[in-house]
Structure formats: structure tokens, C-alpha cells
Scaffold this active site. Sequence first.
Site, PDB file in Angstrom:
ATOM      1  N   SER A   1      -1.383   1.317 -21.858  1.00  0.00           N
ATOM      2  CA  SER A   1      -2.609   1.420 -21.316  1.00  0.00           C
ATOM      3  C   SER A   1      -3.444   2.651 -21.742  1.00  0.00           C
ATOM      4  O   SER A   1      -4.629   2.612 -21.497  1.00  0.00           O
ATOM      5  CB  SER A   1      -2.716   1.531 -19.773  1.00  0.00           C
TER       6      SER A   1
ATOM      7  N   LYS B   1      -6.129   2.838 -10.625  1.00  0.00           N
ATOM      8  CA  LYS B   1      -6.534   3.854 -11.591  1.00  0.00           C
ATOM      9  C   LYS B   1      -7.882   4.422 -11.158  1.00  0.00           C
ATOM     10  O   LYS B   1      -8.399   5.633 -11.479  1.00  0.00           O
ATOM     11  CB  LYS B   1      -6.496   3.272 -13.005  1.00  0.00           C
TER      12      LYS B   1
ATOM     13  N   GLY C   1       0.788  -1.284   0.053  1.00  0.00           N
ATOM     14  CA  GLY C   1      -0.113   0.159  -0.065  1.00  0.00           C
ATOM     15  C   GLY C   1       0.633   1.092  -0.081  1.00  0.00           C
ATOM     16  O   GLY C   1       2.079   1.354   0.456  1.00  0.00           O
TER      17      GLY C   1
END
Length: 647
Positions: free
Chosen positions: A550, A593, A207
Site C-alpha cells: 500500500s 487510514k 472497533g
Amino acid sequence: MIKKLLTKLNRIPGSKLHEKLENEDAVRRQVTALFGVLSSIYGPDKLVLRAGKLDALTLMRSSSVEDRVLALQRIVFENPGLDEQPTPERIPEILNEVEEALADFLARKSVEEDIERRVNDRMQEKHEEYIKEIRTQLVKEQSGPENAQTLKKYARLEKLETVKLSKSMFEAVRPQAMEQIVGQEQAKRALLSKLASPFPQHIIIYGPPGVGKTTAARIALQEAARLSSTPFETNAPFVEVDGTTLRWDPRDITNPLLGSVHDPIYQGARRDFADTAVPEPKPGLVTDAHGGILFIDEIGELDAMLQNKLLKVLEDKRVSFESPYYDPDDVNVPKYIKKLFEEGAPADFVLIGATTRDPSEINPALRSRCAEIFFEPLVPDQVETIVQEAAERLQVQLEEGVASTIARYTIEGRKAVNLLADAHGLAVYRAGGTAEDAIAISQHDIDEVLRMNRMVPFVKDRETVQSEIGKIYGLGVAGFLGSVLEIEAVAYPAAEAGKGRMRFNDTAGSMAKDSVFNAAAVLRRITGKDLQDYDIHVNVVGGGRIDGPSAGVAITMAIYSALTEKPIPQNLAITGEISIQGKVKPVGGVFEKIFGARQAGVTTVLVPYDNRRDVPTDTGEVAVHCVQSIEEVLQLVFAGSEVIIAS
């Protein structure tokens, strides 16, 4: 004395030439001389006692030369069993053997006397040193180790201990229960479930920084220790260490994590162990954590070799120690040192590692032994909650808008509390330094703190334009943080048909540039237009680098909008790779995202259909659509308006 006896022995007639004695008087004199040497060695009384024990006393006092020679043999060779009386012919040979035996004996005795003399001298020196050391120790015991200078320094340290500036801000606002940790509901449940079991698991927590990984681990141990189903005691240790600071020596002289051995020659050994040449093992943090949790922050930064050593400890649940100086038969070795060398130190603990790195960057062997938990980035609403709860614990009032302002500039809970602490200090100073009175933090205070720290908004305010031609938002990810990429495109008819140019900023990366050419092929198929007839410029605003393909679908839509002059809604963001057949291919980091889009205020996100399982269950106010082809993307982006698709 020994030298004189050797000289006397060498002067005995016939001892060097070994010739046959020609007359009996010479033999008698030689035998008498040898008995004189023996008397000088043992003394007259002891010689008589020795002869009596060897049954040679009568022979020694006999007037017969043969008897006296036999007595010499028994005494010198210490063999009372010799019974054969020597013949006159063998007497010279026997006397030579006796002389050689006496010479060897005298030589050995000379060396022994020299060694004994040296030993006595050394013992006398040691004795004098010992007496001197005892006297010095007695003087110290009477006067003590202190003097005027040491007492003065001690008093200064004692005075410094009485001065306390402030209580740590984090001590005051740190959550004390799991429900006080904002967000991370799924991660908190996973953490508790893996520790509350009768068979707790090793864990790696992934994280971004400042989201409560360390605090959650500490509280999870406290809650698990209260359950009867877990092996943790109520006072189970929680040992916390930073992986970036753990260093070790290949010789194992220094290893704070696993432990090390202080050899006698090493400076860190105790004086008594150094004097007795006893190596002393020093257990490390893994032993301190025995029966509890070893929490390694930034475990991805831990030295690779040290990680492998740690894996061995996780398997064995013990740490072994070795030293070439250890002697198991040495009576000076204490029991605890012998136990550490022979059995090792216990190290049965649960490892919890935290990292901000991607899982692919972590040692695969370490990952295979650990359960993996992912902490999510904080969204602005959660940061606001952290700030408000911290203000309540500090007993300060916040002017309306302060919490939301802080949330715009950071997504880290730790950084948000730091900003609040800075603003609290300004508010106290503005109030005249009377912290006892009720303190209110104003918008002016937090604005001044932000200016002093040269901070810019983490998520820039997007324009309020509803739709715009040739502009769309893509989505990127770095680490565990998603972000919005502003992509724009313009298209002009080329000066000469078929000789148009296409430009794309190089800083975005080669794979992103390839996406532009893929988009050109797709657009020619769906619009019937040849991009060689246009001068097209695609730009990623801010020069952001796009690692991977992407942004392919977003680039395709920006160029399509510029070619057809159809505006794109600005509350929408897209991620996905575009194939030359118009298929939307899966990409990585979809979870992060979507959170990045949520932070930026985007309300609609398009992701590849193959990434549908990566979509979080709670996306807030963001509507997520999973698409498979460019045709589906066109229908969703330009909903309610005519879409140009060539047949």
C-alpha cells in the site's frame, strides 16, 4: 441345624449306593427317616398342615410303604396331582430323587440363612449409625453451627462491609443515554435498528478499544426494551462476560458459558444428591441471558470449540444436558432436574460480540449468523468532548488546554477518562484533600500525570515545513487504527554510470521492497531516467513495518521528488499500490487510514479510485482525492508547478 440335617440325610441307608433295597424293613426305616428330616425342616405342626394342603395327610399316616412314599413325593415336590402309587421296584429310585431334592433344598436354605444373618448384621450397623447421626444432628441444632472462631470471622467480614473507599470513576462518568456516547453516529443507528426490530439480530461489533462498544450495547437494549415492537421485556437481562476468561472442560464438568453437569462423584454436587447418586445440571450464562442480551467482549479470543458449541445453542435456542448417572426412572430425581435432562434449559437470547480483531480473524460460521457493525476510531476533537463531559459529571473545572492535551496522548475514551481521574486525584491532593470544595484541574496536573505514566503523544506533531524534497507521508493501518508513515528518499549520481545502488530498510518488509522496484520501473517510464545511474536510499522513518504494497505510490513520489528536486507539500498523504504500468491499485483499510490522517492533521489524502466506496461520508477537514494513475497523482501533488513527464 442345617448341617446336622444334611449329615442325617447322608446316613440314610442306600442314599449313596443307590442299590435296590433288599428288605421292606430297610425301606420303612428310610421312609421314616425322610419324614423325620421333613419334620425337622418344617416342624411337626407345619408338616401336617403342608401334607393336608397337598392331599397327602392320609397317605402319610398309612401303614403302607407305597402310600407313605407317594406322600413323600407330593410333599417334597409340592405336587398334589401325583396319583400313581410306586411299585416296590421303583421305590429305591424315588427315594433317591427325594433325598437329592431335600439335599438341594437344605443347601439353598443354608445359603439363605447365611445371607439373612449378614443382612441383619448390616441393618443393625446402619441402624446404630442412623441413631448416632440423629443424635449428632440434635446436638448441632441445639448448639448451632457457630462457635467462637466462626463468630469472630463473621464480625470481621461485617466490619469490612462498612468500609467504602470511593465510588468507581467509570460509574460516575459512564454515559446513561445513547446521545451521551461521543461519535459513532452511524454505528449507534445501526445497533438500535437491529435491536428495535420485531426480529432482533445477533451482532458482532468491530472497533478499537475504548470507543464505547459495551456501553452502546447496554443502552441499546434499554432503549429497545421500551419499544412495543421488540420482543424484549422492560427487565430483559444484559449478561456481560469477557471471552478471554471463558474456559471449559471437555468432559463438561465445567462450562460457565453453556452450563455443566455436577455428577454425584463430583465435588460440586449437593450432599443430598451425592448420597442418592443424582446428577445435577447447572445452567450457564446463555440461560441467564434468556430473553435478553448475551454480550461477549473480545469474542475473537473465545476458544474455537466453545464457539462451535455456542453456534449450536444459537440454532436450537436451548442447551441440552447429558450424564451417564442420570436415571429417568429414579424416584429420587427432582422434577427440575428431570426437566433439564429431558427438555434442556431455555437459551433464547440475542448475542452481541465485540472484538478488536479484523473480521477475517473471526469464525466464518459465527459471522454468517450475525450482522456486523463497525465502530470508528475517535479523533482528537471527540476525545476532547469525552473529557469535557466527564469533567462536568465529576463537577470539576478544567483549565484551558487540558482536554486537548489528553486528546494528543490517546484516542481511547476509556484511557482519556483514566488520565482525567489521575489528574483529579492530584488536584484534590494539591487542594489539601478537601474534595467537597470546587476542584480545578490544571495543565500542570495533567502534565505530571503524563510524566508518571511515561506516555508519549499518540500522534507526533508534524513539522510546520510547507514543502520538502524527497519526503512524503504514507498511510498504514493496524487493527482498526490508521497511522501516518513518514517516508523519505535521497538520490545521488552514481560514481559510475549504470552501477548505481538502491537501498531500502529491511524492517519495512519484503512487499514494501518490491514496491521500490515497481517504482523504479514507473519512474524510468515517466522521467526517462535510468535509476541504475543513481545511488538511491529509501527509508521509512522509525523503522515501521509495512504489511503489503500500500505504500507503493508514496515511495514512487518520494523517489520522484528526490530525482527531480521538486518539493512535496507536507500536508498531504498517499496510500495505494503502484503497478509497473503506473496504475494506482486498490488497498485495504482506507477507512481507518483516512481517520489516521485526520488525527495527524493531514488536510489532503490521495486514495485509489477503486477504493472510492470505502471513503467515509464525513472526513472532517480532510480533502480526499481518488486517483487512477501516477499521472493524476503527479498533477495533484505538484499542482501549480511544472511536472516532468517524458513523452
